[in-house]
Design an enzyme around this catalytic site. Structure first.
Site, PDB file in Angstrom:
ATOM      1  N   ILE A 269       0.833  -1.205   0.000  1.00  0.00           N
ATOM      2  CA  ILE A 269       0.000   0.000   0.000  1.00  0.00           C
ATOM      3  C   ILE A 269       0.868   1.255   0.000  1.00  0.00           C
ATOM      4  O   ILE A 269       0.631   2.200  -0.739  1.00  0.00           O
ATOM      5  CB  ILE A 269      -0.933   0.024   1.229  1.00  0.00           C
ATOM      6  CG1 ILE A 269      -1.887  -1.156   1.195  1.00  0.00           C
ATOM      7  CG2 ILE A 269      -1.717   1.338   1.287  1.00  0.00           C
ATOM      8  CD1 ILE A 269      -2.744  -1.275   2.442  1.00  0.00           C
TER       9      ILE A 269
ATOM     10  N   GLY B 185       7.155   3.773   3.567  1.00  0.00           N
ATOM     11  CA  GLY B 185       7.549   4.966   4.294  1.00  0.00           C
ATOM     12  C   GLY B 185       8.972   4.874   4.807  1.00  0.00           C
ATOM     13  O   GLY B 185       9.637   3.844   4.665  1.00  0.00           O
ATOM     14  N   ALA B 186       9.431   5.965   5.402  1.00  0.00           N
ATOM     15  CA  ALA B 186      10.796   6.000   5.927  1.00  0.00           C
ATOM     16  C   ALA B 186      10.960   5.031   7.090  1.00  0.00           C
ATOM     17  O   ALA B 186      12.014   4.425   7.267  1.00  0.00           O
ATOM     18  CB  ALA B 186      11.135   7.416   6.373  1.00  0.00           C
ATOM     19  N   GLU B 187       9.899   4.873   7.880  1.00  0.00           N
ATOM     20  CA  GLU B 187       9.981   4.032   9.066  1.00  0.00           C
ATOM     21  C   GLU B 187       9.346   2.661   8.862  1.00  0.00           C
ATOM     22  O   GLU B 187       9.821   1.661   9.422  1.00  0.00           O
ATOM     23  CB  GLU B 187       9.282   4.715  10.248  1.00  0.00           C
ATOM     24  CG  GLU B 187       9.369   3.911  11.530  1.00  0.00           C
ATOM     25  CD  GLU B 187       8.553   4.508  12.667  1.00  0.00           C
ATOM     26  OE1 GLU B 187       8.613   3.952  13.766  1.00  0.00           O
ATOM     27  OE2 GLU B 187       7.866   5.524  12.452  1.00  0.00           O
ATOM     28  N   ALA B 188       8.274   2.592   8.082  1.00  0.00           N
ATOM     29  CA  ALA B 188       7.534   1.337   7.966  1.00  0.00           C
ATOM     30  C   ALA B 188       6.905   1.201   6.586  1.00  0.00           C
ATOM     31  O   ALA B 188       6.676   2.193   5.888  1.00  0.00           O
ATOM     32  CB  ALA B 188       6.456   1.267   9.042  1.00  0.00           C
TER      33      ALA B 188
ATOM     34  N   ASP C 116       1.104  13.384  13.906  1.00  0.00           N
ATOM     35  CA  ASP C 116       1.156  13.615  12.459  1.00  0.00           C
ATOM     36  C   ASP C 116      -0.249  13.868  11.936  1.00  0.00           C
ATOM     37  O   ASP C 116      -0.816  13.047  11.203  1.00  0.00           O
ATOM     38  CB  ASP C 116       1.791  12.427  11.737  1.00  0.00           C
ATOM     39  CG  ASP C 116       2.046  12.698  10.258  1.00  0.00           C
ATOM     40  OD1 ASP C 116       1.962  13.880   9.847  1.00  0.00           O
ATOM     41  OD2 ASP C 116       2.328  11.731   9.523  1.00  0.00           O
TER      42      ASP C 116
END
Length: 213
Positions: free
Chosen positions: A10, A13-16, A122
């Site tokens: 989907i 991201g930078a983290e997940a 966020d």
């Protein structure tokens, strides 16, 4: 941890990364926090585990406060994974761009979060999904955290949280001012604390303008 199968990616991201999966016959989302190669492996694992557990706790507390969030079906802190309900519908951003001002709803739900001592972390328009185009669900609470009371520190943290959203609304020009008024109308459910937070936002934004000059 066993998934029937990964259906599709989907978002990355930078983290997940987020995957749509089949979870025992249910449409679900898996959030997997990715290892960071630049960190010591043991430290990296501890950070990802802690953030995974924290996100689950924030979501549980938000639900207790009357804010809709995806149901958590399963989580594994060792693998830094959360399996959660798939929420289908347009985002708040989609609805705004179709001409529907939903900021009053958003404001009242953010007020509930803050009343429960939750900072979302966020508050982007894309992090509010309207299930069936009607019911708002708050997602992506990985940066969320808790603050206690209604003192100066809490007001500052809530003001920073709100300012993230207001900076997005700044990009809508004149319409953005209408959206902000609708947000504050909804947020006013917080009572006196809402006024304190609004003043905190004013100070943050005034300070930012001064720095830019």
């Amino acid at each position: 941890m066993v998934f029937s199968f990964f259906v599709r990616l989907i978002a990355r991201g930078a983290e997940a990364d987020l995957y749509e999966v089949d979870w025992f016959g249910m449409r679900a989302v898996v959030k997997l926090r990715k290892p960071k190669r630049y960190r010591d492996p043991e430290l990296d694992k501890a950070i990802r585990s802690r953030r995974t557990l924290n996100e689950v706790r924030v979501m549980a507390k938000a639900r207790e406060a009357g804010v809709d969030v995806p149901a958590v079906y399963f989580f594994d802190v060792e693998r830094a994974a959360i399996v959660m309900e798939y929420i289908d519908g347009p985002t708040a951003k989609d609805l705004l761009e179709s001409g529907k001002n939903v900021l009053g709803d958003v404001g009242s739900m953010v007020a509930r979060l803050h009343a429960a001592g939750i900072v979302h972390g966020d508050l982007a328009l894309t992090n509010v999904i309207y299930r069936g185009g009607v019911r708002p669900y708050f997602i992506d609470m990985g940066l969320g955290y808790f603050v206690e009371g209604s003192g100066r520190r809490a007001v500052l943290e809530f003001a920073r949280d709100v300012n993230v959203l207001l900076r997005v609304l700044d990009t809508y020009g004149e319409r953005g001012e209408d959206y902000k008024r609708a947000f504050w109308d909804g947020y006013s459910a917080l009572g006196r604390l809402a006024e304190d937070v609004r003043e905190g936002v004013r100070r943050i934004r005034a300070s930012a303008r001064y720095v830019e000059r």
